[in-house]
Write an enzyme that holds these catalytic residues in place. Structure first.
Site, PDB file in Angstrom:
ATOM      1  N   GLU A  47      -6.218  -8.637   0.719  1.00  0.00           N
ATOM      2  CA  GLU A  47      -6.204  -7.745   1.872  1.00  0.00           C
ATOM      3  C   GLU A  47      -5.178  -8.259   2.885  1.00  0.00           C
ATOM      4  O   GLU A  47      -4.990  -9.460   3.043  1.00  0.00           O
ATOM      5  CB  GLU A  47      -7.598  -7.735   2.497  1.00  0.00           C
ATOM      6  CG  GLU A  47      -7.772  -6.780   3.668  1.00  0.00           C
ATOM      7  CD  GLU A  47      -9.166  -6.870   4.272  1.00  0.00           C
ATOM      8  OE1 GLU A  47      -9.617  -5.864   4.838  1.00  0.00           O
ATOM      9  OE2 GLU A  47      -9.795  -7.948   4.181  1.00  0.00           O
ATOM     10  N   LYS A 117     -10.792   1.570   2.474  1.00  0.00           N
ATOM     11  CA  LYS A 117     -11.968   0.746   2.766  1.00  0.00           C
ATOM     12  C   LYS A 117     -13.037   1.539   3.513  1.00  0.00           C
ATOM     13  O   LYS A 117     -12.760   2.189   4.525  1.00  0.00           O
ATOM     14  CB  LYS A 117     -11.531  -0.471   3.592  1.00  0.00           C
ATOM     15  CG  LYS A 117     -12.604  -1.501   3.848  1.00  0.00           C
ATOM     16  CD  LYS A 117     -12.001  -2.668   4.618  1.00  0.00           C
ATOM     17  CE  LYS A 117     -12.991  -3.774   4.884  1.00  0.00           C
ATOM     18  NZ  LYS A 117     -12.373  -4.851   5.699  1.00  0.00           N
ATOM     19  N   CYS A 160     -12.918  -6.559   0.638  1.00  0.00           N
ATOM     20  CA  CYS A 160     -13.467  -7.538   1.573  1.00  0.00           C
ATOM     21  C   CYS A 160     -14.915  -7.293   2.019  1.00  0.00           C
ATOM     22  O   CYS A 160     -15.845  -7.565   1.268  1.00  0.00           O
ATOM     23  CB  CYS A 160     -12.546  -7.652   2.786  1.00  0.00           C
ATOM     24  SG  CYS A 160     -12.782  -9.168   3.751  1.00  0.00           S
TER      25      CYS A 160
END
Length: 280
Positions: A47, A117, A160
């Site tokens: 990321e 995300k 993440c």
């Protein structure tokens, strides 16, 4: 189950990205080149691989970074003949904010999958640091994709903070994901206690490989990442750990190991979802 190649090498890269996109992309290419020379078929960038800096600067650079990152992934995948994961970069959302987007690109430069995300990192940590990703980032509104890649099997995308939401990975597993892609820029404070534990849990409960490129070190001001890019097998065994310096965690993905674990621990087949409906 869709079989993957009998075996292939996967390289989870670890970077210390900064506010300088030129330097970041040069460092990324050096690691991609190293991984490819060692025979990696799947290579992953973490990321924020192209930019890790102030939010205002990130918003200002987002139109350029979106175009440049997508082109960089296409060029690198084709040049080094690898399946390449770009673990997260800013893309304008059209309302003054951005998406945090991951892309998976094939050896011919074709886009295989894209994911914005969903879960945004809004937390107040005991070390005094506050993070509010939602101040600049819009949550993705589409389910994370699972894509079958010839020779590599079924890959499921995430980013993440998603790792704290097991229902996302059960969704991916229910759609056949055999390798869970979890590129990250995990904070040093949370990472020391949670990073490996969460990744191993996602591997164990879904009897899948976990592939987790990572950021490491100090980036700007007080921002520090945990490091420890990992490759984990379906039993939860850590196969490779990049430590705390820029580098690579490389390990072999094996069909026979995946099938062995799923045969010995068929927990996905024992689920009783009708007894445990999800409520919002």
């Amino acid at each position: 189950m869709t079989s993957i190649l009998s075996s292939y090498l996967a390289a989870a890269l670890q970077l210390t990205s900064t506010p300088d996109p030129d330097a970041n992309l040069q460092a990324a290419e050096e690691q991609i080149d190293l991984a490819a020379r060692q025979g990696a078929a799947l290579v992953g960038l973490p990321e924020n691989f192209a930019f890790l800096g102030d939010d205002r600067q990130k918003l200002a650079l987002a139109p350029m970074l979106a175009e440049r990152c997508s082109q960089f992934l296409v060029t690198m995948a084709h040049r080094y003949q690898v399946i390449l994961l770009g673990g997260g970069f800013p893309v304008p959302a059209g309302d003054g904010a951005i998406y945090n987007r991951a892309e998976l690109v094939g050896r011919d430069g074709q886009l295989l999958a894209r994911y914005d995300k969903i879960h945004l990192f809004d937390v107040n940590l005991p070390d005094g640091n506050t993070y509010q990703e939602s101040a600049t980032v819009r949550s993705g509104d589409s389910s994370p994709p699972v894509v079958h890649v010839s020779g590599l099997g079924c890959l499921g995308l995430s980013i993440c903070y998603d790792v704290r939401f097991p229902e996302l990975y059960r969704f991916l597993a229910s759609r056949g994901a055999q390798v869970l892609l979890i590129p990250a820029a995990f904070t040093a404070f949370t990472g020391k206690d949670h990073w490996e534990v969460l990744l191993r849990a996602r591997a164990i409960e879904n009897t899948a490989y976990v592939f987790a490129p990572a950021q490491t070190g100090v980036h700007y001001h007080r921002r520090q990442s945990h490091g420890h890019a990992l490759v984990i097998d379906p039993w939860g065994t850590v196969l490779a750990d990049a430590g705390t310096s820029p580098g690579v965690a490389m390990a072999e993905m094996r069909t026979d190991r995946l099938e062995q674990v799923q045969r010995q621990m068929p927990s996905l087949c024992h689920r009783k979802p009708s007894l445990f409906p999800l409520h919002t």
